[in-house]
Design a protein around this motif. Structure first.
Motif, PDB file in Angstrom:
ATOM      1  N   GLY A  66      -8.490  16.729  25.000  1.00 35.37           N
ATOM      2  CA  GLY A  66      -8.592  17.561  26.196  1.00 35.37           C
ATOM      3  C   GLY A  66      -8.442  19.043  25.975  1.00 35.37           C
ATOM      4  O   GLY A  66      -8.758  19.847  26.863  1.00 35.37           O
ATOM      5  N   ASN A  67      -7.935  19.466  24.807  1.00 32.54           N
ATOM      6  CA  ASN A  67      -7.796  20.887  24.502  1.00 32.54           C
ATOM      7  C   ASN A  67      -9.145  21.415  24.013  1.00 32.54           C
ATOM      8  O   ASN A  67      -9.566  21.108  22.895  1.00 32.54           O
ATOM      9  N   GLN A  68      -9.800  22.219  24.829  1.00 33.44           N
ATOM     10  CA  GLN A  68     -11.156  22.670  24.514  1.00 33.44           C
ATOM     11  C   GLN A  68     -11.212  24.070  23.920  1.00 33.44           C
ATOM     12  O   GLN A  68     -12.293  24.657  23.827  1.00 33.44           O
ATOM     13  N   MET A  69     -10.098  24.590  23.455  1.00 30.50           N
ATOM     14  CA  MET A  69     -10.098  25.919  22.849  1.00 30.50           C
ATOM     15  C   MET A  69     -10.527  25.917  21.383  1.00 30.50           C
ATOM     16  O   MET A  69     -11.297  26.777  20.967  1.00 30.50           O
ATOM     17  N   PRO A  70     -10.043  24.995  20.530  1.00 33.71           N
ATOM     18  CA  PRO A  70     -10.522  24.988  19.141  1.00 33.71           C
ATOM     19  C   PRO A  70     -12.001  24.593  19.081  1.00 33.71           C
ATOM     20  O   PRO A  70     -12.512  23.916  19.979  1.00 33.71           O
ATOM     21  N   VAL A  71     -12.657  24.980  18.007  1.00 36.85           N
ATOM     22  CA  VAL A  71     -14.058  24.605  17.791  1.00 36.85           C
ATOM     23  C   VAL A  71     -14.136  23.648  16.605  1.00 36.85           C
ATOM     24  O   VAL A  71     -13.604  23.938  15.530  1.00 36.85           O
ATOM     25  N   THR A  72     -14.792  22.527  16.812  1.00 39.06           N
ATOM     26  CA  THR A  72     -15.014  21.564  15.748  1.00 39.06           C
ATOM     27  C   THR A  72     -16.280  21.984  14.995  1.00 39.06           C
ATOM     28  O   THR A  72     -17.396  21.693  15.420  1.00 39.06           O
ATOM     29  N   VAL A  73     -16.108  22.693  13.892  1.00 36.93           N
ATOM     30  CA  VAL A  73     -17.263  23.138  13.106  1.00 36.93           C
ATOM     31  C   VAL A  73     -17.637  21.999  12.166  1.00 36.93           C
ATOM     32  O   VAL A  73     -17.251  21.964  10.997  1.00 36.93           O
ATOM     33  N   ASP A  74     -18.393  21.043  12.705  1.00 38.34           N
ATOM     34  CA  ASP A  74     -18.821  19.894  11.910  1.00 38.34           C
ATOM     35  C   ASP A  74     -20.132  20.198  11.211  1.00 38.34           C
ATOM     36  O   ASP A  74     -20.614  21.343  11.205  1.00 38.34           O
ATOM     37  N   THR A  75     -20.726  19.181  10.615  1.00 34.14           N
ATOM     38  CA  THR A  75     -21.972  19.364   9.873  1.00 34.14           C
ATOM     39  C   THR A  75     -23.047  20.019  10.725  1.00 34.14           C
ATOM     40  O   THR A  75     -23.719  20.964  10.291  1.00 34.14           O
ATOM     41  N   HIS A  76     -23.223  19.542  11.953  1.00 36.13           N
ATOM     42  CA  HIS A  76     -24.305  20.051  12.797  1.00 36.13           C
ATOM     43  C   HIS A  76     -24.012  21.464  13.288  1.00 36.13           C
ATOM     44  O   HIS A  76     -24.913  22.300  13.378  1.00 36.13           O
ATOM     45  N   ALA A  77     -22.737  21.746  13.598  1.00 36.09           N
ATOM     46  CA  ALA A  77     -22.369  23.086  14.031  1.00 36.09           C
ATOM     47  C   ALA A  77     -22.552  24.099  12.908  1.00 36.09           C
ATOM     48  O   ALA A  77     -22.894  25.263  13.154  1.00 36.09           O
ATOM     49  N   PHE A  78     -22.340  23.667  11.676  1.00 33.19           N
ATOM     50  CA  PHE A  78     -22.483  24.559  10.529  1.00 33.19           C
ATOM     51  C   PHE A  78     -23.959  24.759  10.167  1.00 33.19           C
ATOM     52  O   PHE A  78     -24.409  25.876   9.913  1.00 33.19           O
ATOM     53  N   ARG A  79     -24.698  23.657  10.182  1.00 33.03           N
ATOM     54  CA  ARG A  79     -26.096  23.754   9.771  1.00 33.03           C
ATOM     55  C   ARG A  79     -26.985  24.489  10.769  1.00 33.03           C
ATOM     56  O   ARG A  79     -27.945  25.166  10.379  1.00 33.03           O
ATOM     57  N   LEU A  80     -26.708  24.326  12.060  1.00 35.88           N
ATOM     58  CA  LEU A  80     -27.644  24.820  13.066  1.00 35.88           C
ATOM     59  C   LEU A  80     -27.957  26.302  12.926  1.00 35.88           C
ATOM     60  O   LEU A  80     -29.139  26.670  12.797  1.00 35.88           O
ATOM     61  N   PRO A  81     -26.973  27.221  12.957  1.00 37.51           N
ATOM     62  CA  PRO A  81     -27.341  28.637  12.823  1.00 37.51           C
ATOM     63  C   PRO A  81     -27.962  28.958  11.470  1.00 37.51           C
ATOM     64  O   PRO A  81     -28.860  29.807  11.381  1.00 37.51           O
ATOM     65  N   ALA A  82     -27.510  28.275  10.412  1.00 33.94           N
ATOM     66  CA  ALA A  82     -28.077  28.527   9.084  1.00 33.94           C
ATOM     67  C   ALA A  82     -29.547  28.140   9.035  1.00 33.94           C
ATOM     68  O   ALA A  82     -30.382  28.861   8.453  1.00 33.94           O
ATOM     69  N   MET A  83     -29.887  27.002   9.647  1.00 39.47           N
ATOM     70  CA  MET A  83     -31.282  26.558   9.647  1.00 39.47           C
ATOM     71  C   MET A  83     -32.138  27.411  10.572  1.00 39.47           C
ATOM     72  O   MET A  83     -33.305  27.690  10.275  1.00 39.47           O
ATOM     73  N   LEU A  84     -31.557  27.844  11.700  1.00 36.28           N
ATOM     74  CA  LEU A  84     -32.307  28.737  12.596  1.00 36.28           C
ATOM     75  C   LEU A  84     -32.569  30.080  11.910  1.00 36.28           C
ATOM     76  O   LEU A  84     -33.603  30.719  12.151  1.00 36.28           O
TER      77      LEU A  84
END
Length: 463
Positions: free
Chosen positions: A296-314
């Protein structure tokens, strides 16, 4: 659905009897109500439903429906009139205006739809209420403490590739478009697992929150290289062991089917850490953040595989390509960055193969990427967790998302409960109850009727 319709029919007279005190004096009584009359009726409706043995996970949703069916306040006057007087006297002009036109302020989503569509059948209402979880409020932020986790702050700053990525205006515009698209697809609701927390509390009472978090710890432990459904299932296996005080399997030993996994050794190590010291957010920022988001704590960001790859691939930035890509056991590692430079691989090929891109940030990149997602969310009026989840869904076609992007986390839990129930010849509510109480883990979506119950259920007549 027939069972739910029957519950509704049996509960209506009970609710009417329990909430209509004789000889009530509307004017004097209304001013003393807190909360509102409609909220009092909903509470009585929920008690009546539970009292007749209705599924407790549906009680809140069914209570909304009953509130609209009963339409009479505890004072013997129409519920909207009682609410109007209450909100007028307490100075809540907005809700008073809603009540004045005959509506019930704050009525649930299912009940509101039922009131607007009078031609709908009882079967239609029952169909909406037949699910284990009420998912009508997943767009809200759970009412739990919101806080940041400590992050490693590199003394020498972040790598140039990361700094340039987060400062790239074109990439930022693409990220915002992707997040908006994911939000429209319902991605921002993904982390809200409050319906599951409510189920834990309904089953376990005081210990519900602690057990809920323990299960989420196991979800984080078994998330590496897992699709969400498999993650939900395997987490229930380790959770069941922990609830029963049994040891986590030694690293490298086989798990009973269907709880094995290609990353099983890592899952076992993680699960062992969870029942020991727990997650260290400085050493393991991703799983620690994942647990917080699901809790329920929505302040941290889960930088998982997809979160990491997305801006790099864009950004089409080759600095984020793998330097050690292994296609299978015993295969020679490939350096995709070197292959691109040498012409053996094209950038177009790399963009069509998400696995060619690195799957996790370096220690000195996590905090910067978290702040990047937070800034994107601030532009869109979303929490950091909602932002990352919407990017996960909207960017799935780019990053190779394997899970069903149309479902929130609790939907995957419900899928497993339904399939487990089919395999074991019980109801989904019973399957979920057994998991929450640590009696038997969930099965896979494909079902496995021949798979025996595990652990303590071997003594409970399981097949």
């Amino acid at each position: 659905m027939a069972e739910i319709a029957d519950d509704l029919a049996r509960a209506v007279p009970l609710v009417r009897t329990s909430v209509l005190p004789p000889d009530a004096q509307p004017t004097a009584e209304l001013r003393a109500y807190h909360p509102s009359p409609s909220e009092r009726v909903r509470s009585a409706a929920q008690d009546a439903l539970i009292g007749i043995g209705a599924n407790p996970y549906n009680a809140g949703k069914l209570a909304d429906i009953l509130t609209n069916i009963v339409q009479i306040s505890p004072l013997g006057v129409p519920l909207s009139a009682a609410d109007y007087a209450h909100y007028r006297d307490t100075g809540d002009n907005a809700n008073a205006a809603i009540a004045a036109v005959g509506a019930i302020p704050g009525a649930g989503k299912v009940a509101s739809k039922a009131a607007k569509a009078g031609a709908r059948t009882a079967g239609d209402v029952a169909a909406e209420a037949s699910r284990l979880f009420d998912t009508s409020r997943l767009s809200e932020v759970p009412n739990v403490k919101q806080f940041d986790l400590p992050r490693y702050q590199p003394a020498r700053g972040v790598p140039a590739r990361t700094q340039e990525l987060i400062e790239n205006a074109d990439v930022r515009a693409k990220m915002l478009d992707t997040i908006k698209r994911g939000q429209e697809m319902g991605g921002a609701k993904w982390y809200n697992a409050e319906p599951l927390r409510e189920a834990f509390n309904a089953e376990l009472g005081k210990g519900g929150d602690e057990a809920f978090r323990q299960y989420m710890d196991m979800v984080a432990a078994t998330s590496p290289r897992s699709d969400v459904g498999t993650n939900v299932r395997n987490a229930s296996y380790y959770y069941t062991l922990a609830r029963q005080g049994q040891p986590i399997p030694a690293i490298g030993t086989p798990n009973p089917q269907p709880y094995g996994h290609m990353a099983q050794r890592l899952h076992q190590q993680n699960a062992g850490n969870v029942v020991g010291a727990g997650w260290n957010p400085l050493q393991n920022p991703k799983p620690a953040s994942f647990v917080e988001n699901l809790a329920g704590n929505q302040m941290p960001v889960t930088v998982d595989t997809h979160a990491f790859r997305l801006p790099a691939m864009l950004a089409e930035d080759p600095r984020f390509l793998e330097t050690r890509y292994i296609t299978g056991k015993g295969a020679t590692p490939r350096n995709i960055q070197a292959e691109l430079k040498g012409g053996q691989t094209s950038l177009a090929d790399a963009l069509e193969t998400p696995a060619f891109w690195q799957s996790q940030p370096k220690e000195n990149e996590y905090a910067a990427l978290e702040q990047y997602y937070k800034s994107l969310g601030a532009d869109l009026g979303m929490t950091p967790a909602q932002t990352q989840a919407a990017a996960w869904v909207g960017g799935g076609p780019v990053t190779g998302l394997a899970s069903d992007s149309s479902k929130a986390f609790v939907d995957f839990v419900e899928d497993r409960a339904v399939k487990t129930a089919q395999a074991r010849g019980i109801t989904p509510a019973e399957a979920l109850s057994q998991m929450i109480r640590g009696k038997a883990p969930l099965l896979s979506v494909g079902g496995a009727a021949a798979v025996p119950y595990l652990l303590s259920t071997q003594n409970e007549g399981g097949t």
